[in-house]
Design a protein around this motif. Structure first.
Motif, PDB file in Angstrom:
ATOM      1  N   SER A  11       3.042   4.690  -5.232  1.00  0.00           N
ATOM      2  CA  SER A  11       2.911   4.650  -3.441  1.00  0.00           C
ATOM      3  C   SER A  11       2.571   3.646  -2.967  1.00  0.00           C
ATOM      4  CB  SER A  11       1.791   5.862  -3.123  1.00  0.00           C
ATOM      5  OG  SER A  11       0.525   5.209  -4.008  1.00  0.00           O
ATOM      6  N   GLY A  12       2.706   2.424  -3.455  1.00  0.00           N
ATOM      7  CA  GLY A  12       2.576   1.139  -2.590  1.00  0.00           C
ATOM      8  C   GLY A  12       0.965   0.486  -2.584  1.00  0.00           C
ATOM      9  N   PRO A  13       0.851  -0.662  -2.235  1.00  0.00           N
ATOM     10  CA  PRO A  13      -0.511  -1.349  -2.330  1.00  0.00           C
ATOM     11  C   PRO A  13      -1.428  -0.874  -1.351  1.00  0.00           C
ATOM     12  CG  PRO A  13       1.276  -2.844  -2.327  1.00  0.00           C
ATOM     13  CD  PRO A  13       2.052  -1.814  -2.051  1.00  0.00           C
ATOM     14  N   ASP A  14      -1.166  -0.341  -0.243  1.00  0.00           N
ATOM     15  CA  ASP A  14      -2.270   0.100   0.736  1.00  0.00           C
ATOM     16  C   ASP A  14      -2.767   1.534   0.260  1.00  0.00           C
ATOM     17  OD1 ASP A  14      -2.148  -2.219   2.491  1.00  0.00           O
ATOM     18  OD2 ASP A  14      -0.552  -1.101   3.693  1.00  0.00           O
ATOM     19  N   PRO A  15      -2.028   2.378  -0.050  1.00  0.00           N
ATOM     20  CA  PRO A  15      -2.390   3.583  -0.814  1.00  0.00           C
ATOM     21  C   PRO A  15      -3.060   3.689  -1.925  1.00  0.00           C
ATOM     22  CG  PRO A  15      -0.191   4.115   0.280  1.00  0.00           C
ATOM     23  CD  PRO A  15      -0.587   2.370   0.216  1.00  0.00           C
ATOM     24  N   THR A  16      -2.931   2.629  -2.705  1.00  0.00           N
ATOM     25  CA  THR A  16      -3.456   2.374  -4.112  1.00  0.00           C
ATOM     26  C   THR A  16      -4.793   2.006  -3.801  1.00  0.00           C
ATOM     27  OG1 THR A  16      -1.204   1.785  -5.328  1.00  0.00           O
ATOM     28  CG2 THR A  16      -3.442   1.000  -6.443  1.00  0.00           C
ATOM     29  N   ARG A  17      -4.796   0.890  -2.789  1.00  0.00           N
ATOM     30  CA  ARG A  17      -6.266   0.255  -2.536  1.00  0.00           C
ATOM     31  C   ARG A  17      -7.109   1.397  -1.911  1.00  0.00           C
ATOM     32  NH1 ARG A  17      -4.517  -2.632   1.010  1.00  0.00           N
ATOM     33  NH2 ARG A  17      -4.260  -4.749  -0.269  1.00  0.00           N
ATOM     34  N   GLU A  18      -6.865   2.162  -1.075  1.00  0.00           N
ATOM     35  CA  GLU A  18      -7.638   3.484  -0.551  1.00  0.00           C
ATOM     36  C   GLU A  18      -7.868   4.176  -1.880  1.00  0.00           C
ATOM     37  OE1 GLU A  18      -6.853   7.728   1.741  1.00  0.00           O
ATOM     38  OE2 GLU A  18      -5.952   5.697   2.494  1.00  0.00           O
ATOM     39  N   GLY A  19      -6.974   4.544  -2.913  1.00  0.00           N
ATOM     40  CA  GLY A  19      -7.196   5.461  -3.976  1.00  0.00           C
ATOM     41  C   GLY A  19      -7.997   4.647  -4.815  1.00  0.00           C
ATOM     42  N   VAL A  20      -8.106   3.281  -5.171  1.00  0.00           N
ATOM     43  CA  VAL A  20      -9.240   2.963  -5.851  1.00  0.00           C
ATOM     44  C   VAL A  20     -10.405   3.027  -5.425  1.00  0.00           C
ATOM     45  CG1 VAL A  20      -9.826   0.461  -6.547  1.00  0.00           C
ATOM     46  CG2 VAL A  20      -7.479   1.040  -7.103  1.00  0.00           C
ATOM     47  N   GLU A  21     -10.651   2.822  -4.201  1.00  0.00           N
ATOM     48  CA  GLU A  21     -12.050   2.923  -3.456  1.00  0.00           C
ATOM     49  C   GLU A  21     -12.511   4.555  -3.491  1.00  0.00           C
ATOM     50  OE1 GLU A  21     -14.011   0.624  -2.524  1.00  0.00           O
ATOM     51  OE2 GLU A  21     -12.352  -0.634  -3.168  1.00  0.00           O
ATOM     52  N   ARG A  22     -11.672   5.422  -3.421  1.00  0.00           N
ATOM     53  CA  ARG A  22     -11.899   7.086  -3.591  1.00  0.00           C
ATOM     54  C   ARG A  22     -12.225   7.264  -4.819  1.00  0.00           C
ATOM     55  NH1 ARG A  22      -7.342  10.552  -0.756  1.00  0.00           N
ATOM     56  NH2 ARG A  22      -9.080  12.305  -1.115  1.00  0.00           N
ATOM     57  N   ALA A  23     -11.592   6.682  -5.758  1.00  0.00           N
ATOM     58  CA  ALA A  23     -12.002   6.775  -7.429  1.00  0.00           C
ATOM     59  C   ALA A  23     -13.124   6.386  -7.580  1.00  0.00           C
ATOM     60  CB  ALA A  23     -10.942   6.199  -8.301  1.00  0.00           C
ATOM     61  N   LYS A  24     -13.513   5.150  -7.031  1.00  0.00           N
ATOM     62  CA  LYS A  24     -14.706   4.562  -7.466  1.00  0.00           C
ATOM     63  C   LYS A  24     -15.985   5.467  -6.874  1.00  0.00           C
ATOM     64  CE  LYS A  24     -13.570  -0.253  -7.921  1.00  0.00           C
ATOM     65  NZ  LYS A  24     -13.478  -1.550  -7.083  1.00  0.00           N
ATOM     66  N   THR A  72      10.467 -10.073  -5.598  1.00  0.00           N
ATOM     67  CA  THR A  72      10.033  -8.888  -5.352  1.00  0.00           C
ATOM     68  C   THR A  72       9.040  -8.238  -6.352  1.00  0.00           C
ATOM     69  OG1 THR A  72      11.786  -8.105  -3.696  1.00  0.00           O
ATOM     70  CG2 THR A  72      10.194  -6.515  -4.265  1.00  0.00           C
ATOM     71  N   VAL A  73       9.588  -8.472  -7.733  1.00  0.00           N
ATOM     72  CA  VAL A  73       8.510  -8.131  -8.720  1.00  0.00           C
ATOM     73  C   VAL A  73       7.351  -9.141  -8.649  1.00  0.00           C
ATOM     74  CG1 VAL A  73       8.304  -8.391 -11.221  1.00  0.00           C
ATOM     75  CG2 VAL A  73      10.149  -7.400 -10.173  1.00  0.00           C
ATOM     76  N   ARG A  74       7.553 -10.288  -8.524  1.00  0.00           N
ATOM     77  CA  ARG A  74       6.271 -11.276  -8.276  1.00  0.00           C
ATOM     78  C   ARG A  74       5.384 -10.911  -6.875  1.00  0.00           C
ATOM     79  NH1 ARG A  74      10.068 -15.100 -10.360  1.00  0.00           N
ATOM     80  NH2 ARG A  74      10.865 -15.561  -8.554  1.00  0.00           N
ATOM     81  N   GLN A  75       6.014 -10.564  -5.794  1.00  0.00           N
ATOM     82  CA  GLN A  75       5.133  -9.976  -4.761  1.00  0.00           C
ATOM     83  C   GLN A  75       4.423  -8.815  -4.899  1.00  0.00           C
ATOM     84  OE1 GLN A  75       8.398  -9.752  -1.550  1.00  0.00           O
ATOM     85  NE2 GLN A  75       8.569 -11.965  -1.330  1.00  0.00           N
ATOM     86  N   TYR A  76       5.067  -7.748  -5.712  1.00  0.00           N
ATOM     87  CA  TYR A  76       4.234  -6.733  -6.152  1.00  0.00           C
ATOM     88  C   TYR A  76       3.189  -6.943  -6.976  1.00  0.00           C
ATOM     89  CZ  TYR A  76       8.064  -3.346  -4.014  1.00  0.00           C
ATOM     90  OH  TYR A  76       8.461  -2.571  -3.271  1.00  0.00           O
ATOM     91  N   VAL A  77       3.444  -7.712  -7.750  1.00  0.00           N
ATOM     92  CA  VAL A  77       2.214  -8.145  -8.894  1.00  0.00           C
ATOM     93  C   VAL A  77       1.151  -8.684  -7.900  1.00  0.00           C
ATOM     94  CG1 VAL A  77       1.665  -9.714 -10.676  1.00  0.00           C
ATOM     95  CG2 VAL A  77       3.714  -8.500 -10.906  1.00  0.00           C
ATOM     96  N   ALA A  78       1.631  -9.518  -7.052  1.00  0.00           N
ATOM     97  CA  ALA A  78       0.457 -10.282  -6.296  1.00  0.00           C
ATOM     98  C   ALA A  78      -0.226  -9.059  -5.141  1.00  0.00           C
ATOM     99  CB  ALA A  78       1.175 -11.340  -5.295  1.00  0.00           C
ATOM    100  N   ALA A  79       0.583  -8.377  -4.607  1.00  0.00           N
ATOM    101  CA  ALA A  79       0.069  -7.345  -3.698  1.00  0.00           C
ATOM    102  C   ALA A  79      -0.943  -6.379  -4.625  1.00  0.00           C
ATOM    103  CB  ALA A  79       1.017  -6.541  -3.008  1.00  0.00           C
ATOM    104  N   PHE A  80      -0.406  -5.803  -5.408  1.00  0.00           N
ATOM    105  CA  PHE A  80      -1.285  -4.701  -6.373  1.00  0.00           C
ATOM    106  C   PHE A  80      -2.495  -5.230  -6.837  1.00  0.00           C
ATOM    107  CE2 PHE A  80       2.619  -2.280  -6.079  1.00  0.00           C
ATOM    108  CZ  PHE A  80       2.021  -0.899  -5.730  1.00  0.00           C
ATOM    109  N   GLU A  81      -2.320  -6.627  -7.212  1.00  0.00           N
ATOM    110  CA  GLU A  81      -3.441  -7.431  -7.882  1.00  0.00           C
ATOM    111  C   GLU A  81      -4.841  -7.235  -6.693  1.00  0.00           C
ATOM    112  OE1 GLU A  81      -4.220 -11.337 -10.618  1.00  0.00           O
ATOM    113  OE2 GLU A  81      -3.269 -11.639  -8.587  1.00  0.00           O
ATOM    114  N   LYS A  82      -4.239  -7.361  -5.442  1.00  0.00           N
ATOM    115  CA  LYS A  82      -5.227  -7.507  -4.457  1.00  0.00           C
ATOM    116  C   LYS A  82      -5.912  -6.212  -3.993  1.00  0.00           C
ATOM    117  CE  LYS A  82      -3.216 -11.372  -1.885  1.00  0.00           C
ATOM    118  NZ  LYS A  82      -2.449 -11.639  -0.934  1.00  0.00           N
TER     119      LYS A  82
END
Length: 182
Positions: A78-91, A150-160
C-alpha cells in the motif's frame, strides 16, 4: 514466518465455500488454537520452537489481532505513507494489549524488471486486483517498481516508515526476476 490475514476478496470465499460474514471471529478462534498447539506438547516431532506469526490487515480488528496473537503485523502493498500509519497503529495496539517490546513490522512492494517490466506489472496486477475496479488496479500496477532506481527509492522510502522488513513481490513467475532485483 507464517503470515495470516483475512483477505477481502469475496471470490476467494465463494470459491472455498466459506462464508465471508463472521470471518474475523473464526480467524480469532483459529489463531487461539494455533497458539495453544504451538505452546503445548501434543504435536509430534517438529522444528525447535514455533514459527514467527505475523498478522496482516488495515482494520482496527487486524491491529488488535496482531497484538493479541502474533509477533507482529504486515501491511499490504500500500505504499510508504499507509505503511507508516500502520506501523504506528500496530505499535499502539501492542501497547494497549499490554505487550512488552515492540511488534515486528513488515510490508511488501511489487516489482517487475527487465524488458517486459511494464507489461508484466500491468498484466499481473490489473488481473489480481481487478476486483477493486479497473482504476484502482491500474494505479497499483503503475506503482510497481520497474527499474533499479525506483527499487532504490522504495527501499529508502520504506526504511523511513519504521518498518522492520520490506518484501519485494515479483509480478512475473520468471526466476530471472530475482537476479534482476539483486
Amino acid at each position: 514466518t507464517l503470515g495470516i490475514g483475512l483477505g477481502a476478496r469475496e471470490d476467494d470465499y465463494e470459491l472455498s465455500g466459506v462464508a465471508l460474514r463472521g470471518r474475523g471471529k473464526r480467524l480469532d478462534a483459529m489463531l487461539e488454537k494455533v497458539k495453544e498447539v504451538w505452546e503445548g506438547d501434543e504435536v509430534g516431532p517438529s522444528i525447535a520452537g514455533a514459527p514467527r506469526l505475523i498478522v496482516g490487515g488495515h482494520a482496527d480488528a487486524s491491529f488488535a489481532r496482531a497484538a493479541r496473537f502474533a509477533d507482529g503485523w504486515i501491511a499490504s502493498g500500500s505504499g510508504p505513507d499507509p505503511t507508516r500509519e500502520g506501523v504506528e497503529r500496530a505499535k499502539a495496539a501492542w501497547t494497549k494489549a499490554g505487550r512488552e517490546g515492540r511488534p515486528r513490522t513488515m510490508t511488501l512492494a511489487y516489482f517487475a524488471l527487465g524488458e517486459r517490466a511494464a507489461e508484466d506489472a500491468r498484466a499481473y496486477l490489473t488481473d489480481y486486483y481487478a476486483w477493486l475496479g479497473g482504476e484502482v488496479a491500474g494505479q497499483i500496477a503503475a506503482g510497481a517498481a520497474q527499474d533499479a532506481e525506483t527499487v532504490r527509492q522504495y527501499v529508502a522510502a520504506f526504511e523511513k516508515t519504521g518498518c522492520d522488513e520490506l518484501i519485494f513481490c515479483p509480478c512475473s513467475s520468471d526466476p530471472a526476476q530475482v537476479a534482476l532485483l539483486a
